[in-house]
Enzyme design. Sequence first.
Site, PDB file in Angstrom:
ATOM      1  N   GLY A  15      67.046 -11.526  73.973  1.00 16.53           N
ATOM      2  CA  GLY A  15      67.160 -10.729  72.743  1.00 16.53           C
ATOM      3  C   GLY A  15      66.495 -11.432  71.581  1.00 16.53           C
ATOM      4  N   CYS A  22      67.635 -15.008  71.222  1.00 20.68           N
ATOM      5  CA  CYS A  22      68.774 -15.264  72.104  1.00 20.68           C
ATOM      6  C   CYS A  22      68.237 -15.546  73.506  1.00 20.68           C
ATOM      7  CB  CYS A  22      69.658 -14.013  72.131  1.00 20.68           C
ATOM      8  SG  CYS A  22      71.384 -14.366  72.380  1.00 20.68           S
ATOM      9  N   ASP A 140      78.957  -6.758  59.620  1.00 24.49           N
ATOM     10  CA  ASP A 140      77.779  -6.130  60.239  1.00 24.49           C
ATOM     11  C   ASP A 140      78.133  -5.576  61.608  1.00 24.49           C
ATOM     12  OD1 ASP A 140      74.354  -7.063  61.138  1.00 24.49           O
ATOM     13  OD2 ASP A 140      75.220  -5.202  60.363  1.00 24.49           O
TER      14      ASP A 140
HETATM   15  C1  LIG Z   1      68.603  -6.782  76.983  1.00 24.06           C
HETATM   16  N1  LIG Z   1      69.580  -7.787  76.575  1.00 24.06           N
HETATM   17  C2  LIG Z   1      70.669  -7.956  77.288  1.00 24.06           C
HETATM   18  O1  LIG Z   1      70.871  -7.338  78.309  1.00 24.06           O
HETATM   19  C3  LIG Z   1      71.629  -8.992  76.824  1.00 24.06           C
HETATM   20  C4  LIG Z   1      72.545  -9.689  77.633  1.00 24.06           C
HETATM   21  C5  LIG Z   1      72.753  -9.534  79.120  1.00 24.06           C
HETATM   22  N2  LIG Z   1      73.274 -10.531  76.847  1.00 24.06           N
HETATM   23  C6  LIG Z   1      72.852 -10.416  75.543  1.00 24.06           C
HETATM   24  C7  LIG Z   1      73.333 -11.113  74.409  1.00 24.06           C
HETATM   25  C8  LIG Z   1      74.350 -12.072  74.358  1.00 24.06           C
HETATM   26  C9  LIG Z   1      75.102 -12.692  75.412  1.00 24.06           C
HETATM   27  O2  LIG Z   1      74.962 -12.502  76.623  1.00 24.06           O
HETATM   28  N3  LIG Z   1      76.008 -13.555  74.865  1.00 24.06           N
HETATM   29  C10 LIG Z   1      75.896 -13.552  73.490  1.00 24.06           C
HETATM   30  C11 LIG Z   1      76.616 -14.270  72.504  1.00 24.06           C
HETATM   31  C12 LIG Z   1      76.296 -14.076  71.153  1.00 24.06           C
HETATM   32  C13 LIG Z   1      75.270 -13.179  70.813  1.00 24.06           C
HETATM   33 CL1  LIG Z   1      74.903 -12.966  69.106  1.00 24.06          CL
HETATM   34  C14 LIG Z   1      74.552 -12.470  71.772  1.00 24.06           C
HETATM   35  C15 LIG Z   1      74.875 -12.659  73.132  1.00 24.06           C
HETATM   36  C16 LIG Z   1      71.822  -9.447  75.495  1.00 24.06           C
HETATM   37  C17 LIG Z   1      71.107  -9.034  74.239  1.00 24.06           C
END
Ligand SMILES: CNC(=O)c1c(C)[nH]c(/C=C2\C(=O)Nc3ccc(Cl)cc32)c1C
Length: 278
Positions: A15, A22, A140
């Site tokens: 992300g 991320c 937010d």
């Molecule tokens: C396409 N993105 C995803 O599928 C995705 C997955 C599998 N996990 C995330 C994001 C996080 C994640 O997996 N743990 C997190 C802890 C804090 C924050 Cl701000 C974000 C995350 C994302 C954006």
Amino acid sequence: MQTTLDDYEVIETIGTGSYGTCKKIRRRRDGLILVWKEMDYGMMTETEKQMLVSEVNLLRELKSPYIVRYYDRIIDRTNTTIFIIMEYCKGGDLATLINKCKKEGSYLDENFIWKILIQVTLALKECHERKNGKAVLHRDLKPANVFLDTDKNVKLGDFGLARVLHHETSFANTYVGTPFYMSPELVNNMSYNEKSDVWSMGCMMYELSALRPPFVASNQAELNRKIRSGDFARIPLHFSDDLNTIQNKMLQVDVSKRPSITELLAEPLVASRLPMVE
Ligand SMILES: CNC(=O)c1c(C)[nH]c(/C=C2\C(=O)Nc3ccc(Cl)cc32)c1C
């Protein structure tokens, strides 16, 4: 012992946002899958750096099964980058889920929506509870900041805009969140407060049901007018009157009539769905 970047192996980027990037990572000593949010603080002002420090300190203090777990942080001064290490949420975020439903032309199941409502409310209860006189406002709340674990349980994340609310005031300072979820009190230039998080949650729950926010417009002036009016269409008719009723309570324009998180948890429609306390 202070951890270093070498204690982790980067698997992939999952992300990117205004905050930075991320990444999914593996902890070398035991193979645990985690994520880190990396942010370049090189161009930040002293105030912004302090905001960053306060986000990390807030995350460390918040303990709830419905808030992303904080593990560690690493500061790379050579590259002016901070790495905040947190739990991995395999289910991704609610914004991706909503877009998937829109693409497929399908609605989310009502029981799932109730589950999200209950768990986000319990996450905000942890935030709003005043510990040593300080409540934390998320500020937010939106689908992109709510994540799901393997069992599709809520993990509230991204406290990048969160603010500590000190005991001497019940209002924090100006708003910087998502325009569609702006509360009437903010549109009227009042300060952000705990019930503004409830408004944002109402907007988010509405969007989970209707697959669009309750108030949409092509410009801020028209959006402000709609928010002030409090006029919005009922969620799709196949959703129950109970779900519609609780969402309407969260979208009360008058702050004094909008329930706080504590009052929401006492609502029979919510209280009857709370998990048994172990
Ligand atoms: C396409 N993105 C995803 O599928 C995705 C997955 C599998 N996990 C995330 C994001 C996080 C994640 O997996 N743990 C997190 C802890 C804090 C924050 Cl701000 C974000 C995350 C994302 C954006």
